[in-house]
Design an enzyme around this catalytic site. Structure first.
Site, PDB file in Angstrom:
ATOM      1  N   GLU A 289       7.977  69.476 -46.662  1.00  0.00           N
ATOM      2  CA  GLU A 289       8.829  68.194 -46.023  1.00  0.00           C
ATOM      3  C   GLU A 289       8.407  66.933 -46.797  1.00  0.00           C
ATOM      4  OE1 GLU A 289       7.092  68.870 -42.403  1.00  0.00           O
ATOM      5  OE2 GLU A 289       7.842  71.023 -41.997  1.00  0.00           O
TER       6      GLU A 289
ATOM      7  N   GLU B 113       7.729  74.939 -40.963  1.00  0.00           N
ATOM      8  CA  GLU B 113       6.903  75.732 -41.792  1.00  0.00           C
ATOM      9  C   GLU B 113       6.747  77.146 -42.111  1.00  0.00           C
ATOM     10  OE1 GLU B 113       6.780  73.358 -39.030  1.00  0.00           O
ATOM     11  OE2 GLU B 113       6.361  71.685 -40.154  1.00  0.00           O
TER      12      GLU B 113
ATOM     13  N   GLN C 224       2.467  69.161 -44.187  1.00  0.00           N
ATOM     14  CA  GLN C 224       2.306  67.723 -43.954  1.00  0.00           C
ATOM     15  C   GLN C 224       1.271  67.088 -43.161  1.00  0.00           C
ATOM     16  OE1 GLN C 224       5.790  65.086 -41.823  1.00  0.00           O
ATOM     17  NE2 GLN C 224       6.242  64.994 -44.120  1.00  0.00           N
TER      18      GLN C 224
ATOM     19  N   HIS D 190      -2.377  64.991 -35.863  1.00  0.00           N
ATOM     20  CA  HIS D 190      -2.371  64.470 -37.051  1.00  0.00           C
ATOM     21  C   HIS D 190      -3.918  64.432 -37.718  1.00  0.00           C
ATOM     22  CE1 HIS D 190       1.626  63.138 -35.767  1.00  0.00           C
ATOM     23  NE2 HIS D 190       1.833  62.851 -36.708  1.00  0.00           N
TER      24      HIS D 190
END
Length: 559
Positions: free
Chosen positions: A259, A290, A312, A359
């Site tokens: 991505e 994914e 990512q 994240h």
């Protein structure tokens, strides 16, 4: 979808609204949700906010359908297309969809066409994938201005009403800031508890582990000295980019995919320039899916290519686990060695960057517990290059964990004479010592180097072992160090319970039991979901927590 289904089963008069961006429509979960909703006739409205880009990837690279609303036909539900900047039109279409659901007609897919005028985040450079003229054209169709104009023309809004709306909006915007203001006596930036006993100056964390080798010579695999070439500093991200570029130049079978890896160059710019140099067929922007990305890589590898997949962010990789565990890790064994899968899966992982949920995960334990995968993670600029080149040339699938907070760490490195790392599976002694061994990897290596320097004030001479490879595991180097020092602490960001440290401590205890002066201890992230950015400094292993653990290694016999 499940909420709407449950409401229908209970007979409640509820209609659910599920919102998703255009990029999210490529995820398998999106398709499964629509299929379930249609089959079960769930009272749900799926609203797709199509702003044209999934970060940098345009809609044309997400789908070949005339519109996202067209996909409703395949699921057996109505599909509606609406101007997402026209508030009245959106209200009318959604109202119709809600009435349809309440009447027992089941779900509706609504696509609202709009535009993201600003960048995706403050780290996004939108000029890389769209022009100023396009942005200005859409800026003229601002939905708030359009609504204000229409209400004014109809005589439904005067100047007093406009000012009242602005005041109300500003008041709403101030609420989150007020909620985070410290109360009386609060210390939002202070430590969890005062630490007055030790004073140390951060060194290695800013410049990479190589800067903190004052305690002794670096040894690879326990005995081979490394030489350093005095050249200008480079970052870990630059070394990773160079490794990908060199691998693609050396072998046309190497393909990079993921991505935003093409035009944007990746959210961390690690793939910057590769699409321009090698073409979009070799460095390919994919839909946001994914499992689809990794499943595609499996087919490519079976056909003789060497795909390098970028997930990512760490937690973004979880939808791909079925492909990873059921196929990637098992294919070589399943085919009795006749079908290797030379896939490299790059995963930016770990904390230290102020990232929000999904994240900042440290997910290495999942990969370590999956037979058939190699798992590596660099801590220096040189190893970032060498390990990635070794991973790409491996005929086994390699999960390549990239410490996000070290992307911008610098070290002396000569890109024209890069140091290879072979084979995968060798640890390195970053700092020699006699008192105890700190066993660590990836983002925790600079922290351990800093702790080793600070420990000198306590009279401790700590050795630091950088594992580099979690699978295969270098028992020889690790155990040789522990046998010399007699004490060990394992340090990592991942949670303690079920984390890598437990396995490492067990291996060390089994092989070094008669050499140990104390139990092997662990310093790890807490066993909680990753905390908000303002709290992550308390969650991540730091110098004081490491030295506290060293202080518990039963030194009484030494006195």
């Amino acid at each position: 979808m499940g909420l709407a289904h449950a409401a229908r089963l209970k007979g409640d008069d509820v209609v659910a609204l599920a919102m998703v961006g255009d990029g999210g429509t490529s995820e398998g979960d999106f398709h499964e949700a629509l299929n379930f909703a249609a089959v079960w006739q769930a009272p749900v409205v799926f609203l797709v906010q199509n702003n044209g880009f999934a970060i940098s990837v345009p809609l044309a690279k997400q789908t070949a359908a005339p519109s996202l609303a067209h996909k409703a036909v395949g699921y057996g539900m109505p599909g509606r297309l609406v101007d997402g900047n026209d508030a009245a039109a959106v209200h009318e279409v959604l109202s119709d969809a809600v009435r349809h659901a309440r009447a027992g007609g089941g779900p509706t897919l609504v696509e609202a066409i709009t535009y993201r005028v600003d960048a995706h985040t403050n780290a996004d450079d939108a000029t890389r994938y769209r022009g100023d003229a396009e942005v200005e054209t859409w800026r003229e169709h601002d939905p708030i201005q359009l609504l204000e104009r229409e209400l004014t023309e109809r005589g439904l809004l005067d100047e007093a009403g406009k000012q009242a709306a602005r005041d109300a909006a500003e008041a709403i915007g101030r609420r989150p800031a007020r909620a985070h203001e410290p109360g009386p006596g609060a210390r939002p930036h202070g430590p969890v508890r005062p630490r007055l006993r030790r004073a140390h100056t951060p060194t290695a964390r800013a410049t990479g582990p190589a800067a903190g080798r004052a305690g002794g010579r670096e040894r690879v695999g326990g005995d081979a000295p490394m030489t350093t070439v005095a050249v200008k500093p480079a970052t870990m991200a630059q070394a990773l980019t160079r490794a990908l570029r060199d691998a693609m130049a050396a072998d046309p079978a190497v393909h990079v995919m993921g991505e935003d890896v093409g035009t944007l160059g990746g959210v961390f710019r690690v793939t910057d320039g590769l699409a321009k140099e090698f073409g979009e067929d070799r460095c390919t922007d994919t839909p946001l899916a994914e499992a689809g990305i990794l499943g595609t890589a499996v087919g490519m590898a079976m056909y003789g290519l060497r795909p390098v997949v970028e997930m990512q962010f760490d937690a973004f990789a979880y939808p791909a686990f079925e492909q990873l565990i059921s196929h990637v890790s098992r294919m070589r064994n399943r085919t009795r060695g006749t079908m290797p899968l030379p896939i490299t899966i790059r995963v930016p992982y770990g904390g230290g960057i102020g990232g929000v949920e999904h994240h900042s995960d440290s997910s290495e334990a999942y990969y370590m517990a999956t037979p058939g995968l190699h798992v590596v993670t660099p801590a220096t600029v040189a190893d970032a290059y060498g390990l990635l080149r070794a991973a790409i040339t491996s005929d086994d699938p390699v999960v390549f964990l990239e410490p996000k907070r070290l992307y911008w760490s610098k070290d002396s490195w000569n890109p024209e004479e890069p140091t290879p790392v072979e084979p995968i599976g060798r640890a390195v002694v970053r700092r020699s010592g006699r008192s105890a061994t700190l066993i660590t990897y990836g983002p925790s290596v600079p922290v351990c180097m800093e702790a080793a320097e600070a420990a000198r004030a306590e009279g401790w001479d700590l050795e630091v072992v950088d594992l580099r490879s979690l699978v295969p595991f270098d028992d020889e180097t690790v155990c040789a160090s522990v046998r010399r020092t007699g004490r060990a602490v394992v340090v990592h960001e991942s949670g303690s319970f079920g984390g890598p440290g437990g396995e490492i401590a067990a291996r060390v205890t089994e092989r070094c039991f008669h050499h140990l002066e104390a139990p092997v201890l662990r310093v790890a992230g807490f066993d909680v979901p990753y905390p908000p950015p303002m709290l992550e400094r308390h969650h991540l292993p730091g110098v004081d927590r490491i030295l506290d653990a060293v202080g518990r290694l039963q030194w009484e016999a030494e006195s």
